[in-house]
Design a protein around this motif. Structure first.
Motif, mmCIF file in Angstrom:
data_model
loop_
_atom_site.group_PDB
_atom_site.id
_atom_site.type_symbol
_atom_site.label_atom_id
_atom_site.label_comp_id
_atom_site.label_asym_id
_atom_site.label_seq_id
_atom_site.Cartn_x
_atom_site.Cartn_y
_atom_site.Cartn_z
ATOM 1 N N THR A 274 14.252 5.921 -15.450
ATOM 2 C CA THR A 274 14.299 6.437 -16.823
ATOM 3 C C THR A 274 15.672 7.035 -17.107
ATOM 4 N N LYS A 275 16.195 7.810 -16.164
ATOM 5 C CA LYS A 275 17.523 8.409 -16.345
ATOM 6 C C LYS A 275 18.582 7.314 -16.471
ATOM 7 N N GLN A 276 18.498 6.311 -15.606
ATOM 8 C CA GLN A 276 19.450 5.205 -15.637
ATOM 9 C C GLN A 276 19.378 4.464 -16.972
ATOM 10 N N LEU A 277 18.160 4.211 -17.462
ATOM 11 C CA LEU A 277 17.978 3.540 -18.751
ATOM 12 C C LEU A 277 18.588 4.362 -19.874
ATOM 13 N N CYS A 278 18.255 5.628 -19.928
ATOM 14 C CA CYS A 278 18.755 6.500 -21.000
ATOM 15 C C CYS A 278 20.277 6.639 -20.954
ATOM 16 N N ASP A 279 20.839 6.725 -19.758
ATOM 17 C CA ASP A 279 22.295 6.778 -19.631
ATOM 18 C C ASP A 279 22.931 5.472 -20.126
ATOM 19 N N THR A 280 22.315 4.347 -19.783
ATOM 20 C CA THR A 280 22.854 3.046 -20.168
ATOM 21 C C THR A 280 22.859 2.849 -21.674
ATOM 22 N N ILE A 281 21.782 3.273 -22.347
ATOM 23 C CA ILE A 281 21.701 3.059 -23.796
ATOM 24 C C ILE A 281 22.270 4.228 -24.601
ATOM 25 N N GLY A 282 22.716 5.278 -23.905
ATOM 26 C CA GLY A 282 23.365 6.398 -24.582
ATOM 27 C C GLY A 282 22.415 7.419 -25.169
ATOM 28 N N ARG A 283 21.195 7.462 -24.659
ATOM 29 C CA ARG A 283 20.215 8.460 -25.144
ATOM 30 C C ARG A 283 20.517 9.810 -24.509
ATOM 31 N N LYS A 284 20.556 10.840 -25.323
ATOM 32 C CA LYS A 284 20.881 12.182 -24.834
ATOM 33 C C LYS A 284 19.688 13.127 -24.805
ATOM 34 N N ASP A 285 18.564 12.751 -25.389
ATOM 35 C CA ASP A 285 17.415 13.656 -25.444
ATOM 36 C C ASP A 285 16.641 13.710 -24.164
#
Length: 69
Positions: free
Chosen positions: A58-69
Protein backbone atom coordinates in the motif's frame (compact mmCIF):
# COMPACT_ATOMS: atom_id res chain seq x y z
CA UNK A 1 3.61 -1.39 -31.37
CA UNK A 2 0.69 -3.33 -29.98
CA UNK A 3 1.10 -4.38 -26.35
CA UNK A 4 -1.05 -7.37 -25.43
CA UNK A 5 -3.14 -7.05 -22.32
CA UNK A 6 -2.26 -8.82 -19.09
CA UNK A 7 -5.94 -9.47 -18.41
CA UNK A 8 -9.22 -8.99 -20.32
CA UNK A 9 -10.59 -6.89 -17.43
CA UNK A 10 -9.42 -3.34 -18.19
CA UNK A 11 -9.30 -2.42 -14.49
CA UNK A 12 -7.03 -5.37 -13.70
CA UNK A 13 -4.92 -4.62 -16.77
CA UNK A 14 -4.43 -0.96 -15.81
CA UNK A 15 -3.57 -1.81 -12.20
CA UNK A 16 -1.07 -4.46 -13.31
CA UNK A 17 0.62 -1.95 -15.63
CA UNK A 18 1.43 0.52 -12.86
CA UNK A 19 5.23 0.43 -12.69
CA UNK A 20 7.18 0.39 -9.48
CA UNK A 21 4.29 -0.20 -7.10
CA UNK A 22 4.51 -3.93 -6.44
CA UNK A 23 1.19 -4.84 -8.01
CA UNK A 24 1.25 -7.74 -10.43
CA UNK A 25 -1.66 -9.44 -12.13
CA UNK A 26 -2.74 -11.47 -9.09
CA UNK A 27 -2.75 -8.48 -6.72
CA UNK A 28 -4.46 -6.40 -9.39
CA UNK A 29 -7.23 -9.01 -9.66
CA UNK A 30 -7.70 -8.96 -5.89
CA UNK A 31 -7.77 -5.17 -5.81
CA UNK A 32 -10.22 -4.89 -8.71
CA UNK A 33 -12.49 -7.54 -7.17
CA UNK A 34 -12.62 -5.64 -3.86
CA UNK A 35 -12.80 -2.09 -5.23
CA UNK A 36 -14.55 -2.56 -8.57
CA UNK A 37 -12.70 -0.08 -10.78
CA UNK A 38 -9.21 1.26 -11.43
CA UNK A 39 -10.21 4.67 -10.06
CA UNK A 40 -11.87 3.22 -6.96
CA UNK A 41 -8.76 1.16 -6.25
CA UNK A 42 -6.50 4.21 -6.46
CA UNK A 43 -8.75 6.33 -4.27
CA UNK A 44 -9.73 3.67 -1.72
CA UNK A 45 -9.05 4.49 1.94
CA UNK A 46 -5.66 3.29 3.15
CA UNK A 47 -7.18 0.92 5.72
CA UNK A 48 -9.03 -0.86 2.90
CA UNK A 49 -5.86 -1.05 0.80
CA UNK A 50 -3.97 -2.38 3.83
CA UNK A 51 -6.46 -5.24 4.18
CA UNK A 52 -6.18 -6.11 0.48
CA UNK A 53 -2.49 -5.50 -0.29
CA UNK A 54 -0.74 -5.24 3.05
CA UNK A 55 0.98 -2.22 4.54
CA UNK A 56 4.23 -2.35 2.53
CA UNK A 57 2.58 -2.66 -0.90
CA UNK A 58 0.00 0.00 0.00
CA UNK A 59 2.82 2.41 0.87
CA UNK A 60 4.63 1.56 -2.37
CA UNK A 61 1.42 2.10 -4.38
CA UNK A 62 0.65 5.43 -2.73
CA UNK A 63 4.23 6.63 -3.17
CA UNK A 64 4.17 5.62 -6.85
CA UNK A 65 0.93 7.45 -7.64
CA UNK A 66 1.79 10.46 -5.46
CA UNK A 67 -0.89 9.99 -2.79
CA UNK A 68 -0.05 11.85 0.41
CA UNK A 69 -3.01 10.96 2.63
Amino acid sequence: PHIPSFDPDIHVDNLARLKGCGIGVERAKKLAAECGTFYAALTAPRHKLHSILGVAVTKQLCDTIGRKD
